[in-house]
Design a protein around this motif. Structure first.
Motif, PDB file in Angstrom:
ATOM      1  N   THR A   1       6.270   6.792  -7.807  1.00 41.39           N
ATOM      2  CA  THR A   1       6.762   7.837  -8.482  1.00 41.39           C
ATOM      3  C   THR A   1       5.155   8.626  -9.041  1.00 41.39           C
ATOM      4  N   GLU A   2       4.569   7.804  -9.452  1.00 39.60           N
ATOM      5  CA  GLU A   2       2.859   8.379 -10.001  1.00 39.60           C
ATOM      6  C   GLU A   2       2.124   9.081  -8.923  1.00 39.60           C
ATOM      7  N   ALA A   3       2.327   8.277  -7.421  1.00 39.99           N
ATOM      8  CA  ALA A   3       1.819   8.884  -6.261  1.00 39.99           C
ATOM      9  C   ALA A   3       2.182  10.266  -5.996  1.00 39.99           C
ATOM     10  N   LEU A   4       3.623  10.207  -5.832  1.00 37.36           N
ATOM     11  CA  LEU A   4       4.039  11.670  -5.667  1.00 37.36           C
ATOM     12  C   LEU A   4       3.629  12.643  -6.723  1.00 37.36           C
ATOM     13  N   LEU A   5       4.019  12.421  -7.871  1.00 36.94           N
ATOM     14  CA  LEU A   5       3.432  13.450  -9.040  1.00 36.94           C
ATOM     15  C   LEU A   5       2.147  13.841  -9.138  1.00 36.94           C
ATOM     16  N   GLU A   6       1.317  12.961  -8.541  1.00 35.17           N
ATOM     17  CA  GLU A   6      -0.069  13.392  -8.342  1.00 35.17           C
ATOM     18  C   GLU A   6      -0.439  14.536  -7.497  1.00 35.17           C
ATOM     19  N   LYS A   7       0.419  14.771  -6.348  1.00 38.07           N
ATOM     20  CA  LYS A   7       0.509  15.690  -5.588  1.00 38.07           C
ATOM     21  C   LYS A   7       1.114  17.119  -6.335  1.00 38.07           C
TER      22      LYS A   7
ATOM     23  N   MET B   1       0.793  -1.233   0.017  1.00 35.30           N
ATOM     24  CA  MET B   1       0.050  -0.088  -0.064  1.00 35.30           C
ATOM     25  C   MET B   1       0.853   1.281   0.149  1.00 35.30           C
ATOM     26  N   ILE B   2       0.498   2.329  -0.889  1.00 39.14           N
ATOM     27  CA  ILE B   2       1.317   3.491  -1.028  1.00 39.14           C
ATOM     28  C   ILE B   2       0.445   4.619  -0.375  1.00 39.14           C
ATOM     29  N   THR B   3       1.007   5.390   0.511  1.00 44.81           N
ATOM     30  CA  THR B   3       0.345   6.659   1.141  1.00 44.81           C
ATOM     31  C   THR B   3       1.396   7.673   0.870  1.00 44.81           C
ATOM     32  N   VAL B   4       0.853   8.951   0.661  1.00 43.74           N
ATOM     33  CA  VAL B   4       1.770  10.137   0.457  1.00 43.74           C
ATOM     34  C   VAL B   4       1.291  11.085   1.688  1.00 43.74           C
ATOM     35  N   LYS B   5       2.249  11.663   2.480  1.00 45.33           N
ATOM     36  CA  LYS B   5       2.006  12.700   3.496  1.00 45.33           C
ATOM     37  C   LYS B   5       2.831  13.811   3.441  1.00 45.33           C
ATOM     38  N   GLU B   6       2.219  15.036   3.470  1.00 42.73           N
ATOM     39  CA  GLU B   6       2.911  16.241   3.471  1.00 42.73           C
ATOM     40  C   GLU B   6       3.853  16.230   4.581  1.00 42.73           C
ATOM     41  N   ALA B   7       5.379  16.769   4.492  1.00 44.01           N
ATOM     42  CA  ALA B   7       6.246  17.179   5.392  1.00 44.01           C
ATOM     43  C   ALA B   7       6.181  18.571   6.067  1.00 44.01           C
ATOM     44  N   LYS B   8       5.878  18.713   7.190  1.00 42.88           N
ATOM     45  CA  LYS B   8       5.670  20.231   7.555  1.00 42.88           C
ATOM     46  C   LYS B   8       6.667  20.411   8.729  1.00 42.88           C
ATOM     47  N   THR B   9       6.506  19.565   9.965  1.00 46.57           N
ATOM     48  CA  THR B   9       7.513  19.893  11.031  1.00 46.57           C
ATOM     49  C   THR B   9       8.994  19.773  10.694  1.00 46.57           C
ATOM     50  N   LYS B  10      10.006  20.066  11.490  1.00 44.15           N
ATOM     51  CA  LYS B  10      11.258  20.026  11.304  1.00 44.15           C
ATOM     52  C   LYS B  10      11.606  18.491  11.283  1.00 44.15           C
TER      53      LYS B  10
ATOM     54  N   GLY C   1      10.043   7.393  -1.161  1.00 46.02           N
ATOM     55  CA  GLY C   1      10.164   8.589  -2.111  1.00 46.02           C
ATOM     56  C   GLY C   1       9.825   9.680  -1.540  1.00 46.02           C
ATOM     57  N   ARG C   2      10.142  10.964  -2.173  1.00 44.57           N
ATOM     58  CA  ARG C   2       9.954  12.291  -1.844  1.00 44.57           C
ATOM     59  C   ARG C   2       9.784  13.109  -3.105  1.00 44.57           C
ATOM     60  N   ILE C   3       9.244  14.286  -2.961  1.00 44.50           N
ATOM     61  CA  ILE C   3       9.042  15.376  -3.944  1.00 44.50           C
ATOM     62  C   ILE C   3       8.620  16.548  -3.292  1.00 44.50           C
ATOM     63  N   THR C   4       9.103  17.720  -3.864  1.00 45.76           N
ATOM     64  CA  THR C   4       8.578  19.157  -3.876  1.00 45.76           C
ATOM     65  C   THR C   4       7.812  19.607  -4.690  1.00 45.76           C
ATOM     66  N   ALA C   5       6.570  20.129  -4.671  1.00 41.90           N
ATOM     67  CA  ALA C   5       5.717  20.797  -5.677  1.00 41.90           C
ATOM     68  C   ALA C   5       6.113  22.243  -5.365  1.00 41.90           C
ATOM     69  N   ILE C   6       6.141  23.013  -6.435  1.00 41.64           N
ATOM     70  CA  ILE C   6       6.616  24.099  -6.490  1.00 41.64           C
ATOM     71  C   ILE C   6       5.869  25.283  -7.451  1.00 41.64           C
ATOM     72  N   ILE C   7       5.296  26.406  -7.003  1.00 38.38           N
ATOM     73  CA  ILE C   7       4.868  27.401  -8.042  1.00 38.38           C
ATOM     74  C   ILE C   7       5.710  28.620  -7.932  1.00 38.38           C
TER      75      ILE C   7
ATOM     76  N   ASP D   1       9.874   2.041  -8.245  1.00 40.04           N
ATOM     77  CA  ASP D   1       8.615   1.488  -8.256  1.00 40.04           C
ATOM     78  C   ASP D   1       7.789   2.455  -8.915  1.00 40.04           C
ATOM     79  N   ILE D   2       7.406   2.525 -10.268  1.00 35.73           N
ATOM     80  CA  ILE D   2       6.609   3.656 -10.865  1.00 35.73           C
ATOM     81  C   ILE D   2       5.285   3.933  -9.982  1.00 35.73           C
ATOM     82  N   ASN D   3       4.888   3.066  -9.266  1.00 39.00           N
ATOM     83  CA  ASN D   3       3.575   3.405  -8.675  1.00 39.00           C
ATOM     84  C   ASN D   3       3.767   4.519  -7.811  1.00 39.00           C
TER      85      ASN D   3
END
Length: 372
Positions: A101-107, A1-10, A68-74, A97-99
């Motif tokens: 990658t896909e889950a991260l890019l969805e964010k 199972m793949i879950t994605v969480k936003e990192a906010k705290t230090k 995995g990890r990713i930063t979404a930027i505007i 695991d392309i799944n």
């Protein structure tokens, strides 16, 4: 199972930063960042990039393990000022695991669609002074402190997800022994005399500082026509001045000025800190700082980080002055190898600057694009 969480705290952001340390644990070519430096980069109260940008940091988990990890930027200066309806992504790392990658890019897609943007591009940072591109060739080459390293499957994932190449960058190297001064020494004297120019060399950071604002102004002017260029703001100038200039060897910063003391060209070269950063393992203390200071003084490998020439002086051989100054400095320091950091593959003008040194491309990297 793949879950994605936003990192906010230090704590969460530190986890985010440390993920590549495990992903590349046994890789001899990966160069780790300094954890404290990365935390500052992601701190909205410290990094002036957030003056014109917003960013969100995501961690992917697979079976409760970080995958995995990713930063979404505007970059709103880019979106509003250049009318490029783009959402960026950067600091991308993932298991094979392309799944995931896909889950991260969805964010990233979610952020883009929420703000009515039209396409996504990455990997790239907040601005033109950040790291850029996914490595596509040169996996057996030592990375640098100003580039991302990655596994070969990253590009494969993007292609399988229907991304197309947006930009290509090349990195090249040449031994200092390739530098033949006859190619620029005569031009150096002629150009100085014809345009009443003179080089500025420095022995201390204190001597450099009064000229740095002018250098950043020239950087904005000389790079303005390049694709995806976003000008550096006054606040960012102060930030980069304090964070980087004081750490760069003053003898490796070269300016050229005209008779009215206007800077018409500049270049910044840095010693290679790659091996030192590998030894530091992400920490300045207790020994990381020692390794970095040693590299600053003793490294025989040099990275050409930035070079810029005012549009009025382009195609007038002004770089001959810069090359002549570096030749004398490098000869004195016993420099052995010269490396060029990522440059756009289609930037013919910059590649022509180096042709007499017979550089060899050793790395290629690309940014990828997908319509939303």
């Amino acid at each position: 199972m793949i879950t994605v969480k936003e990192a906010k705290t230090k704590k969460e952001l530190t986890e985010y930063i440390k993920f590549p340390f495990s992903l590349y644990k046994d890789n001899e070519f990966w160069v780790p960042p300094l954890i404290a430096e990365e935390l500052e980069t992601f701190d909205k109260t410290k990094n002036p990039a957030f003056e014109n940008a917003e960013a969100y940091f995501y961690i992917a988990y697979k079976d409760n393990e970080i995958a995995g990890r990713i930063t979404a930027i505007i970059n709103w200066a880019e979106v509003n000022g250049q009318q490029k309806k783009k959402v960026r992504f950067g600091w991308f790392d993932v298991i094979n695991d392309i799944n995931v990658t896909e889950a991260l890019l969805e964010k990233v897609y979610e952020l883009g669609r929420k703000n009515n943007l039209e396409y996504v591009e990455g990997p790239m940072g907040f601005s033109n002074l950040d790291k850029v591109g996914v490595l596509t060739e040169g996996f057996d080459q030592l990375g640098t402190m100003v580039t991302w390293y990655n596994h070969p499957y990253y590009a494969t994932h993007f292609e399988q997800l229907d991304y197309v190449v947006e930009k290509e960058y090349v990195e090249s190297k040449f031994p200092f022994s390739n530098v033949k001064p006859e190619f620029f020494q005569k031009a150096n004297e002629l150009v100085k005399k014809r345009y009443q120019l003179k080089p500025l060399n420095f022995k201390s950071t204190k001597e450099v500082m009064p000229h740095v604002d002018k250098m950043f102004d020239l950087f904005n002017t000389s790079y303005a026509n390049l694709s995806s260029f976003v000008a550096i703001s006054d606040v960012q100038k102060e930030y980069f001045k304090k964070k980087y200039i004081s750490f760069i060897n003053p003898e490796y910063i070269k300016f050229v000025e005209d008779k009215d003391h206007n800077i018409v060209a500049f270049s910044i070269v840095m010693p290679s800190f790659s091996r030192a950063l590998q030894k530091a393992k992400g920490k300045l203390f207790p020994f990381g700082l020692f390794h970095l200071l040693k590299a600053k003084k003793q490294s025989k490998d040099m990275l050409f980080y930035l070079i810029g020439v005012h549009p009025d002086y382009q195609n007038k051989a002004v770089t001959a002055i810069i090359f002549n100054e570096y030749y004398e400095t490098f000869k004195e320091k016993g420099i052995e190898n010269c490396f060029r950091t990522p440059e756009l593959a289609d930037n013919v003008a910059i590649h022509n600057l180096w042709k007499h040194f017979d550089p060899k491309v050793h790395c290629r990297r690309k940014t990828y694009r997908k319509e939303l």
